[in-house]
Scaffold this active site. Structure first.
Site, mmCIF file in Angstrom:
data_model
loop_
_atom_site.group_PDB
_atom_site.id
_atom_site.type_symbol
_atom_site.label_atom_id
_atom_site.label_comp_id
_atom_site.label_asym_id
_atom_site.label_seq_id
_atom_site.Cartn_x
_atom_site.Cartn_y
_atom_site.Cartn_z
ATOM 1 C CB SER A 149 39.978 35.390 38.405
ATOM 2 O OG SER A 149 39.763 36.675 37.820
ATOM 3 C CG HIS A 190 35.454 40.358 36.313
ATOM 4 N ND1 HIS A 190 34.553 40.595 37.341
ATOM 5 C CD2 HIS A 190 36.579 39.885 36.896
ATOM 6 C CE1 HIS A 190 35.116 40.290 38.494
ATOM 7 N NE2 HIS A 190 36.338 39.856 38.259
ATOM 8 N NE ARG A 212 36.096 37.093 46.553
ATOM 9 C CZ ARG A 212 35.160 37.635 45.786
ATOM 10 N NH1 ARG A 212 34.992 37.206 44.550
ATOM 11 N NH2 ARG A 212 34.385 38.599 46.232
#
Length: 314
Positions: free
Chosen positions: A97, A111, A115
Protein backbone atom coordinates in the site's frame (compact mmCIF):
# COMPACT_ATOMS: atom_id res chain seq x y z
CA UNK A 1 8.43 -26.47 -3.28
CA UNK A 2 7.76 -22.86 -4.26
CA UNK A 3 4.32 -21.72 -3.16
CA UNK A 4 2.16 -18.87 -4.35
CA UNK A 5 3.06 -17.02 -1.18
CA UNK A 6 6.74 -17.33 -2.05
CA UNK A 7 6.12 -15.59 -5.37
CA UNK A 8 3.93 -12.72 -4.21
CA UNK A 9 5.84 -11.41 -1.20
CA UNK A 10 9.16 -10.83 -3.06
CA UNK A 11 7.23 -8.90 -5.71
CA UNK A 12 5.80 -6.62 -3.03
CA UNK A 13 9.16 -6.05 -1.35
CA UNK A 14 11.00 -5.39 -4.62
CA UNK A 15 8.33 -2.90 -5.65
CA UNK A 16 8.54 -1.18 -2.27
CA UNK A 17 12.27 -0.61 -2.74
CA UNK A 18 11.75 0.73 -6.27
CA UNK A 19 8.98 3.12 -5.19
CA UNK A 20 11.05 4.47 -2.32
CA UNK A 21 13.94 5.24 -4.68
CA UNK A 22 11.63 7.00 -7.14
CA UNK A 23 9.81 9.08 -4.52
CA UNK A 24 13.02 10.15 -2.78
CA UNK A 25 14.51 11.18 -6.12
CA UNK A 26 11.42 13.23 -6.96
CA UNK A 27 11.44 14.93 -3.55
CA UNK A 28 15.10 15.80 -4.04
CA UNK A 29 14.38 17.60 -7.30
CA UNK A 30 12.95 20.48 -5.28
CA UNK A 31 15.87 20.53 -2.86
CA UNK A 32 14.50 18.04 -0.38
CA UNK A 33 16.77 15.75 1.56
CA UNK A 34 14.14 13.77 3.43
CA UNK A 35 14.40 10.00 3.38
CA UNK A 36 12.02 7.18 4.19
CA UNK A 37 12.44 5.74 7.65
CA UNK A 38 11.88 2.10 8.55
CA UNK A 39 9.18 0.96 10.95
CA UNK A 40 9.02 -2.83 10.97
CA UNK A 41 6.34 -4.47 13.08
CA UNK A 42 5.14 -7.88 14.19
CA UNK A 43 1.55 -8.98 14.42
CA UNK A 44 0.28 -10.92 17.43
CA UNK A 45 -0.93 -14.20 16.00
CA UNK A 46 1.32 -14.31 12.94
CA UNK A 47 3.23 -12.19 10.49
CA UNK A 48 3.97 -8.50 10.40
CA UNK A 49 5.07 -5.78 8.08
CA UNK A 50 7.65 -3.37 6.77
CA UNK A 51 6.40 0.21 6.92
CA UNK A 52 8.45 2.93 5.22
CA UNK A 53 7.46 6.53 5.93
CA UNK A 54 8.68 9.90 4.66
CA UNK A 55 7.44 13.00 6.49
CA UNK A 56 8.23 16.67 6.09
CA UNK A 57 9.61 16.40 2.57
CA UNK A 58 9.88 19.27 0.14
CA UNK A 59 7.50 17.69 -2.38
CA UNK A 60 5.78 15.10 -0.20
CA UNK A 61 4.43 16.27 3.13
CA UNK A 62 3.80 12.61 3.89
CA UNK A 63 4.48 9.49 1.87
CA UNK A 64 4.16 5.90 2.92
CA UNK A 65 5.04 2.64 1.19
CA UNK A 66 4.03 -0.31 3.33
CA UNK A 67 4.26 -4.05 2.81
CA UNK A 68 2.55 -6.53 5.11
CA UNK A 69 2.36 -10.31 5.25
CA UNK A 70 0.03 -11.64 7.92
CA UNK A 71 -1.51 -14.99 8.71
CA UNK A 72 -3.70 -16.54 11.36
CA UNK A 73 -6.09 -19.29 12.36
CA UNK A 74 -9.27 -17.28 11.88
CA UNK A 75 -10.30 -15.26 8.84
CA UNK A 76 -11.00 -11.57 9.68
CA UNK A 77 -14.67 -10.60 9.65
CA UNK A 78 -14.13 -8.03 6.89
CA UNK A 79 -13.95 -10.76 4.25
CA UNK A 80 -16.04 -13.64 5.63
CA UNK A 81 -19.11 -12.76 3.56
CA UNK A 82 -18.09 -15.32 0.93
CA UNK A 83 -20.02 -18.56 1.33
CA UNK A 84 -17.04 -20.71 0.32
CA UNK A 85 -14.89 -19.45 3.20
CA UNK A 86 -14.57 -21.37 6.42
CA UNK A 87 -13.76 -18.71 9.06
CA UNK A 88 -11.68 -21.27 10.97
CA UNK A 89 -9.63 -22.46 7.99
CA UNK A 90 -6.81 -20.00 8.52
CA UNK A 91 -5.61 -17.33 6.14
CA UNK A 92 -2.59 -15.63 4.60
CA UNK A 93 -2.62 -12.09 3.23
CA UNK A 94 0.10 -9.93 1.78
CA UNK A 95 0.07 -6.63 -0.03
CA UNK A 96 1.66 -3.32 -0.78
CA UNK A 97 0.00 0.00 0.00
CA UNK A 98 1.34 3.40 -0.92
CA UNK A 99 -0.16 6.82 -0.19
CA UNK A 100 1.34 10.20 -1.03
CA UNK A 101 0.15 13.58 0.24
CA UNK A 102 2.13 16.34 -1.52
CA UNK A 103 2.83 19.68 0.09
CA UNK A 104 1.86 21.81 -2.93
CA UNK A 105 -1.96 22.09 -3.25
CA UNK A 106 -1.71 21.90 -7.05
CA UNK A 107 -0.23 18.39 -6.84
CA UNK A 108 -2.81 15.63 -6.33
CA UNK A 109 -2.64 13.00 -3.64
CA UNK A 110 -2.23 9.42 -4.78
CA UNK A 111 -3.12 5.99 -3.43
CA UNK A 112 -2.42 2.46 -4.61
CA UNK A 113 -2.88 -0.94 -3.06
CA UNK A 114 -2.25 -4.40 -4.49
CA UNK A 115 -2.82 -7.52 -2.41
CA UNK A 116 -3.15 -11.28 -2.34
CA UNK A 117 -5.36 -13.37 -0.05
CA UNK A 118 -5.41 -17.10 0.53
CA UNK A 119 -7.58 -19.26 2.79
CA UNK A 120 -6.61 -22.68 4.08
CA UNK A 121 -3.59 -24.81 3.33
CA UNK A 122 -4.55 -25.55 -0.27
CA UNK A 123 -4.61 -23.15 -3.20
CA UNK A 124 -8.28 -23.39 -4.17
CA UNK A 125 -9.52 -20.34 -2.26
CA UNK A 126 -7.40 -17.39 -3.29
CA UNK A 127 -7.77 -14.06 -4.98
CA UNK A 128 -5.95 -10.87 -5.89
CA UNK A 129 -7.15 -7.34 -5.46
CA UNK A 130 -5.84 -3.89 -6.04
CA UNK A 131 -5.99 -0.60 -7.79
CA UNK A 132 -4.80 2.97 -7.89
CA UNK A 133 -6.54 6.33 -7.78
CA UNK A 134 -5.67 10.03 -7.67
CA UNK A 135 -7.23 12.78 -5.56
CA UNK A 136 -6.64 16.38 -6.65
CA UNK A 137 -7.51 19.57 -4.82
CA UNK A 138 -7.47 21.35 -8.18
CA UNK A 139 -8.55 19.45 -11.27
CA UNK A 140 -6.65 19.15 -14.54
CA UNK A 141 -7.98 16.97 -17.33
CA UNK A 142 -4.53 16.25 -18.73
CA UNK A 143 -3.46 14.84 -15.37
CA UNK A 144 -6.51 12.59 -15.11
CA UNK A 145 -6.07 11.45 -18.71
CA UNK A 146 -2.42 10.60 -18.13
CA UNK A 147 -3.18 8.39 -15.14
CA UNK A 148 -6.09 6.66 -16.84
CA UNK A 149 -4.15 6.07 -20.05
CA UNK A 150 -1.32 4.45 -18.09
CA UNK A 151 -3.70 2.22 -16.15
CA UNK A 152 -5.70 1.28 -19.23
CA UNK A 153 -2.54 0.18 -21.06
CA UNK A 154 -1.72 -1.99 -18.05
CA UNK A 155 -5.20 -3.54 -17.97
CA UNK A 156 -5.41 -4.11 -21.74
CA UNK A 157 -2.44 -6.47 -21.65
CA UNK A 158 -4.52 -8.66 -19.33
CA UNK A 159 -7.94 -8.29 -20.95
CA UNK A 160 -9.19 -5.41 -23.17
CA UNK A 161 -12.53 -5.55 -21.35
CA UNK A 162 -10.99 -5.29 -17.89
CA UNK A 163 -10.27 -1.53 -17.69
CA UNK A 164 -13.90 -0.35 -18.13
CA UNK A 165 -15.04 -2.64 -15.32
CA UNK A 166 -12.14 -1.74 -13.03
CA UNK A 167 -12.68 1.97 -13.69
CA UNK A 168 -16.40 1.72 -12.87
CA UNK A 169 -15.60 -0.22 -9.70
CA UNK A 170 -13.18 2.53 -8.69
CA UNK A 171 -15.70 5.30 -9.34
CA UNK A 172 -18.30 3.47 -7.25
CA UNK A 173 -15.98 2.44 -4.44
CA UNK A 174 -13.98 5.66 -3.92
CA UNK A 175 -17.00 7.84 -3.39
CA UNK A 176 -18.56 9.76 -0.55
CA UNK A 177 -22.32 9.09 -0.69
CA UNK A 178 -23.00 11.59 2.07
CA UNK A 179 -21.21 14.25 -0.03
CA UNK A 180 -22.52 13.04 -3.39
CA UNK A 181 -19.07 13.20 -4.92
CA UNK A 182 -16.22 10.91 -5.81
CA UNK A 183 -13.06 11.03 -3.71
CA UNK A 184 -10.99 12.02 -6.72
CA UNK A 185 -10.64 11.33 -10.45
CA UNK A 186 -10.69 7.59 -9.93
CA UNK A 187 -8.43 5.06 -11.55
CA UNK A 188 -8.94 1.31 -11.33
CA UNK A 189 -10.12 -0.96 -8.53
CA UNK A 190 -10.72 -4.70 -8.46
CA UNK A 191 -11.20 -7.27 -5.74
CA UNK A 192 -11.41 -11.04 -5.46
CA UNK A 193 -9.87 -11.57 -8.88
CA UNK A 194 -9.68 -15.33 -9.46
CA UNK A 195 -9.48 -16.17 -13.18
CA UNK A 196 -10.58 -19.68 -14.01
CA UNK A 197 -8.38 -22.20 -15.78
CA UNK A 198 -4.99 -23.77 -15.13
CA UNK A 199 -3.19 -20.50 -15.82
CA UNK A 200 -5.64 -18.36 -13.82
CA UNK A 201 -3.27 -17.67 -10.93
CA UNK A 202 -0.39 -16.76 -13.22
CA UNK A 203 -2.57 -14.40 -15.28
CA UNK A 204 -3.77 -12.60 -12.16
CA UNK A 205 -0.24 -12.42 -10.78
CA UNK A 206 1.05 -10.84 -14.00
CA UNK A 207 -1.73 -8.25 -13.92
CA UNK A 208 -0.75 -7.24 -10.39
CA UNK A 209 2.93 -7.10 -11.36
CA UNK A 210 2.10 -4.82 -14.29
CA UNK A 211 -0.10 -2.69 -12.06
CA UNK A 212 2.74 -2.18 -9.61
CA UNK A 213 5.07 -1.28 -12.48
CA UNK A 214 2.58 1.36 -13.66
CA UNK A 215 2.55 3.40 -10.44
CA UNK A 216 5.66 5.52 -11.04
CA UNK A 217 4.97 6.35 -14.73
CA UNK A 218 1.29 6.91 -13.95
CA UNK A 219 1.79 9.40 -11.12
CA UNK A 220 5.22 11.05 -10.99
CA UNK A 221 4.90 12.85 -14.36
CA UNK A 222 1.84 14.58 -12.88
CA UNK A 223 3.80 15.50 -9.75
CA UNK A 224 6.65 16.98 -11.78
CA UNK A 225 4.19 18.95 -13.92
CA UNK A 226 2.66 20.69 -10.86
CA UNK A 227 5.17 20.67 -8.00
CA UNK A 228 6.69 24.07 -8.76
CA UNK A 229 3.35 25.87 -9.23
CA UNK A 230 3.19 28.92 -6.90
CA UNK A 231 0.53 28.84 -4.20
CA UNK A 232 -0.58 30.87 -1.22
CA UNK A 233 -2.70 30.67 1.89
CA UNK A 234 -5.96 30.40 -0.09
CA UNK A 235 -4.81 27.29 -1.96
CA UNK A 236 -3.41 25.78 1.23
CA UNK A 237 -6.72 26.25 3.08
CA UNK A 238 -8.57 24.62 0.22
CA UNK A 239 -6.14 21.71 0.18
CA UNK A 240 -6.68 21.05 3.89
CA UNK A 241 -10.46 21.10 3.42
CA UNK A 242 -10.19 18.61 0.59
CA UNK A 243 -7.95 16.44 2.72
CA UNK A 244 -10.78 16.37 5.24
CA UNK A 245 -12.90 14.58 2.63
CA UNK A 246 -10.07 12.10 2.13
CA UNK A 247 -10.07 11.37 5.86
CA UNK A 248 -13.84 10.90 5.86
CA UNK A 249 -13.62 8.18 3.24
CA UNK A 250 -10.74 6.32 4.84
CA UNK A 251 -12.30 6.22 8.29
CA UNK A 252 -15.91 5.60 7.26
CA UNK A 253 -15.85 3.48 4.11
CA UNK A 254 -12.43 2.02 3.34
CA UNK A 255 -12.41 -1.78 3.60
CA UNK A 256 -8.62 -1.92 3.73
CA UNK A 257 -8.64 0.15 6.91
CA UNK A 258 -11.30 -2.11 8.39
CA UNK A 259 -9.41 -5.29 7.46
CA UNK A 260 -6.13 -3.97 8.85
CA UNK A 261 -7.68 -3.09 12.18
CA UNK A 262 -9.74 -6.29 12.42
CA UNK A 263 -6.68 -8.43 11.65
CA UNK A 264 -4.78 -6.62 14.43
CA UNK A 265 -2.27 -5.06 12.09
CA UNK A 266 -0.04 -2.18 13.11
CA UNK A 267 -2.31 0.79 13.75
CA UNK A 268 0.29 3.41 12.83
CA UNK A 269 1.03 1.68 9.54
CA UNK A 270 -2.68 1.39 8.74
CA UNK A 271 -3.41 5.04 9.50
CA UNK A 272 -0.35 6.37 7.67
CA UNK A 273 -2.78 6.76 4.75
CA UNK A 274 -4.21 9.84 6.45
CA UNK A 275 -2.72 13.25 5.63
CA UNK A 276 -0.60 14.92 8.34
CA UNK A 277 -2.89 17.96 8.34
CA UNK A 278 -6.55 18.32 7.39
CA UNK A 279 -9.42 20.63 8.27
CA UNK A 280 -13.20 20.93 8.29
CA UNK A 281 -15.37 24.01 8.09
CA UNK A 282 -19.13 24.34 8.26
CA UNK A 283 -20.89 24.69 4.87
CA UNK A 284 -17.93 25.70 2.75
CA UNK A 285 -19.09 27.58 -0.35
CA UNK A 286 -16.38 28.24 -2.95
CA UNK A 287 -16.34 31.58 -4.74
CA UNK A 288 -18.47 31.45 -7.92
CA UNK A 289 -16.39 30.87 -11.03
CA UNK A 290 -13.28 29.99 -9.04
CA UNK A 291 -10.96 27.02 -9.50
CA UNK A 292 -12.31 25.70 -6.21
CA UNK A 293 -15.90 25.78 -7.42
CA UNK A 294 -15.00 24.00 -10.66
CA UNK A 295 -13.67 21.07 -8.68
CA UNK A 296 -17.28 20.19 -7.81
CA UNK A 297 -18.03 19.41 -11.44
CA UNK A 298 -14.63 17.81 -11.90
CA UNK A 299 -15.28 15.16 -9.25
CA UNK A 300 -17.89 13.25 -11.19
CA UNK A 301 -17.38 9.92 -12.95
CA UNK A 302 -16.57 10.36 -16.63
CA UNK A 303 -14.63 8.83 -19.48
CA UNK A 304 -11.32 10.62 -19.03
CA UNK A 305 -9.94 9.13 -22.24
CA UNK A 306 -12.73 10.55 -24.40
CA UNK A 307 -12.90 14.08 -25.81
CA UNK A 308 -12.33 17.09 -23.57
CA UNK A 309 -14.92 17.36 -20.82
CA UNK A 310 -14.83 19.92 -18.05
CA UNK A 311 -12.38 20.91 -15.37
CA UNK A 312 -10.17 23.54 -13.87
CA UNK A 313 -7.77 25.35 -16.15
CA UNK A 314 -4.62 27.19 -15.31
Amino acid sequence: MTTHRDQVLPLMLDTQAALIRAFEECDGECGGRSRFTSHDWERPGGGGGWARILEGGTVFERAGVNVSAVYGDRVPAAITDRQDIDPDAGFFATGLSTVLHPRNPWVPSFHANFRYFEVGEGHDVWWFGGGADMTPSYGFEEDARHLHRTLKDCCDSYDPEFYPRAKQNCDEYFSLPHRQETRGVGGIFFDRLHPEGPDGWDRAFRLVARGLDALVPGYLPVVRRRMRTPYGERERRWQLLRRGRYVEFNLIHDRGTQFGLQSRGNTEAILMSLPPLASWSFEVTPEPGSEEERLTEFLRPRDWLAARTVGAAR
